[in-house]
Design a protein around this motif. Structure first.
Motif, PDB file in Angstrom:
ATOM      1  N   PHE A   1       0.847  -1.286  -0.069  1.00  0.00           N
ATOM      2  CA  PHE A   1      -0.020  -0.053   0.086  1.00  0.00           C
ATOM      3  C   PHE A   1       0.905   1.227   0.040  1.00  0.00           C
ATOM      4  O   PHE A   1       0.388   2.308   0.241  1.00  0.00           O
ATOM      5  CB  PHE A   1      -0.851  -0.080   1.184  1.00  0.00           C
ATOM      6  N   ARG A   2       2.057   0.995  -0.252  1.00  0.00           N
ATOM      7  CA  ARG A   2       2.980   2.144  -0.450  1.00  0.00           C
ATOM      8  C   ARG A   2       2.393   3.187  -1.314  1.00  0.00           C
ATOM      9  O   ARG A   2       2.470   4.566  -0.993  1.00  0.00           O
ATOM     10  CB  ARG A   2       4.319   1.473  -0.912  1.00  0.00           C
ATOM     11  N   THR A   3       1.711   2.867  -2.447  1.00  0.00           N
ATOM     12  CA  THR A   3       1.331   3.844  -3.503  1.00  0.00           C
ATOM     13  C   THR A   3       0.366   4.739  -2.728  1.00  0.00           C
ATOM     14  O   THR A   3       0.137   5.994  -3.267  1.00  0.00           O
ATOM     15  CB  THR A   3       0.608   2.914  -4.499  1.00  0.00           C
ATOM     16  N   VAL A   4      -0.525   4.232  -1.740  1.00  0.00           N
ATOM     17  CA  VAL A   4      -1.260   5.419  -0.926  1.00  0.00           C
ATOM     18  C   VAL A   4      -0.570   6.523  -0.701  1.00  0.00           C
ATOM     19  O   VAL A   4      -0.780   7.592  -0.700  1.00  0.00           O
ATOM     20  CB  VAL A   4      -1.844   4.594   0.045  1.00  0.00           C
ATOM     21  N   GLY A   5       0.678   6.043   0.134  1.00  0.00           N
ATOM     22  CA  GLY A   5       1.581   7.246   0.419  1.00  0.00           C
ATOM     23  C   GLY A   5       2.129   8.087  -0.477  1.00  0.00           C
ATOM     24  O   GLY A   5       2.093   9.371  -0.518  1.00  0.00           O
ATOM     25  N   LYS A   6       2.482   7.428  -1.667  1.00  0.00           N
ATOM     26  CA  LYS A   6       3.136   8.159  -2.722  1.00  0.00           C
ATOM     27  C   LYS A   6       1.931   9.112  -3.268  1.00  0.00           C
ATOM     28  O   LYS A   6       2.417  10.046  -3.719  1.00  0.00           O
ATOM     29  CB  LYS A   6       3.414   7.080  -3.741  1.00  0.00           C
ATOM     30  N   ASN A   7       0.857   8.845  -3.622  1.00  0.00           N
ATOM     31  CA  ASN A   7      -0.438   9.501  -4.098  1.00  0.00           C
ATOM     32  C   ASN A   7      -0.781  10.482  -3.150  1.00  0.00           C
ATOM     33  O   ASN A   7      -1.477  11.514  -3.530  1.00  0.00           O
ATOM     34  CB  ASN A   7      -1.506   8.509  -4.417  1.00  0.00           C
ATOM     35  N   GLY A   8       0.003  10.680  -1.781  1.00  0.00           N
ATOM     36  CA  GLY A   8      -0.269  11.778  -0.913  1.00  0.00           C
ATOM     37  C   GLY A   8      -1.909  11.515  -0.254  1.00  0.00           C
ATOM     38  O   GLY A   8      -2.322  12.480   0.243  1.00  0.00           O
ATOM     39  N   ASP A   9      -2.451  10.321  -0.601  1.00  0.00           N
ATOM     40  CA  ASP A   9      -4.016  10.264  -0.050  1.00  0.00           C
ATOM     41  C   ASP A   9      -3.925  10.200   1.266  1.00  0.00           C
ATOM     42  O   ASP A   9      -2.838   9.720   1.873  1.00  0.00           O
ATOM     43  CB  ASP A   9      -4.519   9.043  -0.578  1.00  0.00           C
ATOM     44  N   LEU A  10      -4.658  10.879   1.941  1.00  0.00           N
ATOM     45  CA  LEU A  10      -5.015  10.621   3.510  1.00  0.00           C
ATOM     46  C   LEU A  10      -6.170   9.915   3.571  1.00  0.00           C
ATOM     47  O   LEU A  10      -7.345  10.042   2.929  1.00  0.00           O
ATOM     48  CB  LEU A  10      -5.386  12.134   4.039  1.00  0.00           C
ATOM     49  N   LEU A  11      -6.108   8.882   4.619  1.00  0.00           N
ATOM     50  CA  LEU A  11      -7.300   7.863   4.847  1.00  0.00           C
ATOM     51  C   LEU A  11      -7.774   8.035   6.395  1.00  0.00           C
ATOM     52  O   LEU A  11      -6.880   8.273   7.173  1.00  0.00           O
ATOM     53  CB  LEU A  11      -7.028   6.516   4.329  1.00  0.00           C
ATOM     54  N   THR A  12      -8.978   7.354   6.377  1.00  0.00           N
ATOM     55  CA  THR A  12      -9.508   7.331   7.888  1.00  0.00           C
ATOM     56  C   THR A  12      -8.899   6.206   8.532  1.00  0.00           C
ATOM     57  O   THR A  12      -8.381   5.083   7.831  1.00  0.00           O
ATOM     58  CB  THR A  12     -10.678   7.516   7.745  1.00  0.00           C
ATOM     59  N   MET A  13      -9.238   5.954   9.947  1.00  0.00           N
ATOM     60  CA  MET A  13      -8.702   4.794  10.487  1.00  0.00           C
ATOM     61  C   MET A  13      -9.379   3.387   9.837  1.00  0.00           C
ATOM     62  O   MET A  13      -8.667   2.537   9.714  1.00  0.00           O
ATOM     63  CB  MET A  13      -9.070   4.712  12.108  1.00  0.00           C
ATOM     64  N   ARG A  14     -10.703   3.643   9.738  1.00  0.00           N
ATOM     65  CA  ARG A  14     -11.717   2.547   9.041  1.00  0.00           C
ATOM     66  C   ARG A  14     -11.124   2.234   7.572  1.00  0.00           C
ATOM     67  O   ARG A  14     -11.011   1.034   7.410  1.00  0.00           O
ATOM     68  CB  ARG A  14     -13.073   2.874   8.965  1.00  0.00           C
ATOM     69  N   GLU A  15     -10.686   3.119   6.777  1.00  0.00           N
ATOM     70  CA  GLU A  15     -10.060   2.923   5.623  1.00  0.00           C
ATOM     71  C   GLU A  15      -8.733   2.111   5.677  1.00  0.00           C
ATOM     72  O   GLU A  15      -8.269   1.076   4.949  1.00  0.00           O
ATOM     73  CB  GLU A  15      -9.900   4.045   4.687  1.00  0.00           C
ATOM     74  N   TYR A  16      -7.739   2.425   6.447  1.00  0.00           N
ATOM     75  CA  TYR A  16      -6.560   1.660   6.948  1.00  0.00           C
ATOM     76  C   TYR A  16      -7.055   0.357   7.233  1.00  0.00           C
ATOM     77  O   TYR A  16      -6.302  -0.609   7.085  1.00  0.00           O
ATOM     78  CB  TYR A  16      -5.795   2.414   7.770  1.00  0.00           C
ATOM     79  N   HIS A  17      -8.053   0.196   7.923  1.00  0.00           N
ATOM     80  CA  HIS A  17      -8.513  -1.127   8.560  1.00  0.00           C
ATOM     81  C   HIS A  17      -8.923  -1.886   7.524  1.00  0.00           C
ATOM     82  O   HIS A  17      -8.578  -3.123   7.445  1.00  0.00           O
ATOM     83  CB  HIS A  17      -9.539  -0.882   9.768  1.00  0.00           C
ATOM     84  N   CYS A  18      -9.537  -1.401   6.504  1.00  0.00           N
ATOM     85  CA  CYS A  18     -10.036  -2.244   5.191  1.00  0.00           C
ATOM     86  C   CYS A  18      -8.730  -2.745   4.521  1.00  0.00           C
ATOM     87  O   CYS A  18      -8.649  -3.946   4.150  1.00  0.00           O
ATOM     88  CB  CYS A  18     -10.793  -1.378   4.353  1.00  0.00           C
ATOM     89  N   LEU A  19      -7.548  -1.747   4.368  1.00  0.00           N
ATOM     90  CA  LEU A  19      -6.302  -2.268   3.819  1.00  0.00           C
ATOM     91  C   LEU A  19      -5.757  -3.455   4.659  1.00  0.00           C
ATOM     92  O   LEU A  19      -5.348  -4.295   4.045  1.00  0.00           O
ATOM     93  CB  LEU A  19      -5.415  -1.131   3.640  1.00  0.00           C
ATOM     94  N   LEU A  20      -5.679  -3.366   5.748  1.00  0.00           N
ATOM     95  CA  LEU A  20      -5.304  -4.352   6.609  1.00  0.00           C
ATOM     96  C   LEU A  20      -5.996  -5.719   6.420  1.00  0.00           C
ATOM     97  O   LEU A  20      -5.246  -6.636   6.603  1.00  0.00           O
ATOM     98  CB  LEU A  20      -5.216  -4.013   8.281  1.00  0.00           C
ATOM     99  N   GLN A  21      -7.433  -5.648   6.364  1.00  0.00           N
ATOM    100  CA  GLN A  21      -7.906  -6.787   6.094  1.00  0.00           C
ATOM    101  C   GLN A  21      -7.850  -7.355   5.012  1.00  0.00           C
ATOM    102  O   GLN A  21      -8.081  -8.651   4.607  1.00  0.00           O
ATOM    103  CB  GLN A  21      -9.628  -6.412   6.346  1.00  0.00           C
TER     104      GLN A  21
END
Lengths: 331, 291
Positions: free
Chosen positions: A86-106
């Motif tokens: 999910f490095r690309t999330v950071g690369k794109n500069g996107d900001l996510l909420t806790m729940r969205e990060y949780h979805c990525l973890l899942q």
């Protein structure tokens, strides 16, 4: 070349220290779940692939949470996998909420507990702002501390509460009641005025904890460094300092330095090569090198977690070529 | 570990190394039994038992990588051995045996003497297994070839190890007893490590710009080494180790090097090859020849 300590341990301790039986047992479970694989490839090949994937850290992908947190190596592998995917999330500069990060973890671990994601988010955000957006790197480093040192931090929280309440958890070691009372009164008085606990006292307790803790804990010297910079600090202040400390990140060995977080030429190359093979994607990928202008809120493509396990493992084995040299450091 | 034990209650203890009590109803017990049977039937139990024993014997720094390597090797050799296809040629069979023996020999470092000796025993058996026409036993030709392979893989220069091979080799047609085989293997591995250490030592003496060392210093180091080794001829076992250790201590070595530099001899370069060869010669001089 030789470590006498390793050779002097009793057999059982040596195996437990390196979690050999954990992996052997898991290998057998995996084998039982994929009986058709052995008839095709043979048992030795199956075990070779299993233990190779453990070395490379790809064995944790799409596995159940209890396995992912079973050993320090599994935890580090999971952190690394999360970063790489999910490095690309950071690369794109996107900001996510806790729940969205949780979805990525899942996506990587279907039964990942929400509680752990919440705890990590609490390091970044204040209690009343839990719906706020977080940057990828802020979340990642906070998550790293929370996930990797989870048991340690629970003990730290208990110690912190005791100190706040004016109890000194070390009273067993310093039993003279007069000195205990002497220390208690000013602490209670100050607590109403100042926030947090006294750093040096806190360190004494933590040093003690590190000595007897059976789970992994951060190197005591670095904890000392964190605590010697301040007079007083709060629990979350301490966690923030831990998560931002690059020495602790290095000692843990799963993630690169913060500056290099978006920099992974090997994976980038591999990604570009893969993208080039998909005809529909070529145009959008090459025409838009500045991907940051795309509001890509959809999570990146990964193998769906409900895919049969052995299937997922074979996928990993194919892409291993590019990850080898970066993975060596952590094994 | 507790968390691991709780994992997937439906799958029962797989092999007999999990002896912790898990909750198991009658149905779970039945599957457990059938799974255990299955594992035993296909040979997993036996295979893992052997692997675990090897891990415990060698105590590798990274047991998981060790296991991956162990099973990889097993997978490589099994189809050729037990396959239903045509039997491999005599030469190929010989190469396979050498490879397998080498693999066993490298499982444990020679300082772990019990493990190393066990592995030497297994390697000896591998090599002396009877071919179709041959009588069982290890002949000198195979033994010499193995020695050469070890030295070649050890990346020691050929001229450095050649004198050793000359000393401990047997004649091609001779039968090699286990004792000679073990001594030969041990000597070979120790020499390789000795040469590697000597190489590291040379690197310290080396002038980085010229890539050569000063002959006076190099010779002084070699002389000190020789003196230390000679000391072991005169005294009994424990005393001679101490004696050699003190002669090689930083003080006396520095003194010798200092003296060499002060002496008014002309400076000339000494190459790495020469240094290694001379150092190895000191070692090889102590090796008793075979027969």
């Amino acid at each position: 070349m030789l470590s006498p300590e390793r050779l002097a341990l009793p057999d059982y301790e040596y195996l437990a220290q390196r979690h050999v039986l954990t992996y052997m047992e898991d290998a057998v479970c995996q084998l039982l779940e994929n009986k058709e694989d052995i008839s095709q490839y043979g048992i030795a090949r199956f075990f070779t692939e299993y233990f190779n994937s453990v070395c490379q850290g790809t064995h944790i992908l799409f596995r159940e949470f209890s396995f992912i947190q079973a050993t320090p190596h599994n935890r580090a592998s999971f952190l690394r996998a999360f970063w790489r995917c999910f490095r690309t999330v950071g690369k794109n500069g996107d900001l996510l909420t806790m729940r969205e990060y949780h979805c990525l973890l899942q996506l990587l671990c279907p039964d990942f507990p929400l509680e752990l994601t919440q705890k990590a988010a609490r390091i970044v955000l204040m209690d009343d702002a839990m719906d706020c957006l977080m940057s990828f790197s802020d979340f990642l480093f906070a998550f790293q501390i929370q996930f990797y040192y989870s048991e340690f931090l629970e003990s730290v929280a208990a110690i912190y509460q005791d100190l706040l309440a004016g109890k000194n958890p070390n009273t067993v070691i310093v039993p003279t009641s007069s000195s205990g009372q002497h220390r208690q009164r000013p602490t209670v008085g100050e607590a109403s005025v100042l926030e947090g606990v006294e750093a040096s006292l806190f360190y004494q307790c933590l040093e003690n904890l590190c000595d007897r803790h059976k789970y992994s804990c951060p190197p005591p010297a670095l904890v000392k460094e964190v605590l010697s910079n301040v007079q007083r600090l709060t629990f979350y202040g301490f966690l923030v300092a831990l998560s931002k400390h690059h020495g602790i990140n290095q000692a843990l060995g799963a993630l690169p330095d913060k500056g290099d977080l978006m920099h992974d030429p090997a994976t980038d190359e591999e990604l570009e090569r893969l993208l080039a093979q998909i005809p529909g994607l070529v145009n959008s990928a090459t025409a838009n090198p500045e991907a940051s202008c795309l509001p890509s809120r959809t999570p990146p493509r990964v193998g769906s977690p409900w895919r049969p396990l052995h299937h997922a493992r074979k996928l990993d084995a194919e892409s291993d070529g590019s990850t080898e040299e970066t993975d060596e450091s952590e094994t | 570990m507790a968390a691991v034990e709780k994992r997937r209650p439906a799958v029962a203890p797989a092999a007999n190394f999990t002896d912790s009590g898990r909750p198991a109803g009658p149905r779970a017990a039945a599957t457990a039994e059938s799974e255990e049977d299955f594992l035993r039937q296909v040979g997993v139990t036996e295979m893992l038992r052997a692997a675990l024993l090897k891990v415990l014997e060698a105590r590798p720094e990274e047991p998981i990588a060790f296991l991956a390597h162990y099973f990889e090797n097993m997978g490589l050799r099994s189809p050729a051995n037990g396959g239903a296809g045509e039997p491999p040629g005599q030469l190929l069979l010989q190469q396979q045996r050498l490879g397998r023996a080498l693999w066993h020999l490298r499982l444990a470092h020679h300082s772990q003497r019990t493990a190393f000796n066990n592995n030497v025993g297994v390697a000896y058996e591998c090599l002396s297994a009877s071919g179709r026409k041959k009588k069982p036993g290890l002949d000198g030709r195979t033994y010499s070839e193995l020695l050469k392979r070890i030295c070649r893989d050890g990346e020691a220069p050929e001229e450095v190890v050649a004198p050793l091979l000359h000393k401990i080799q047997c004649r091609d047609h001779e039968a090699v007893p286990l004792g000679v085989f073990r001594a030969g293997m041990l000597t070979c591995f120790v020499l390789l490590e000795f040469v590697a250490r000597a190489g590291a030592l040379y690197q310290l003496l080396e002038d980085p710009a010229l890539a050569v060392a000063d002959r006076r210093v190099g010779q002084a180091v070699l002389d000190t080494l020789e003196g230390a080794l000679r000391a072991s001829d005169e005294a009994a076992a424990p005393a001679c180790f101490l004696e050699a250790g003190s002669r090689l201590g930083p003080d006396s070595l520095a003194l010798a090097m200092d003296r060499a530099l002060v002496a008014r001899r002309p400076s000339s370069p000494m190459t790495r090859e020469e240094f290694l060869e001379k150092a190895a010669a000191l070692f090889i001089a102590k090796v008793k020849p075979v027969g």
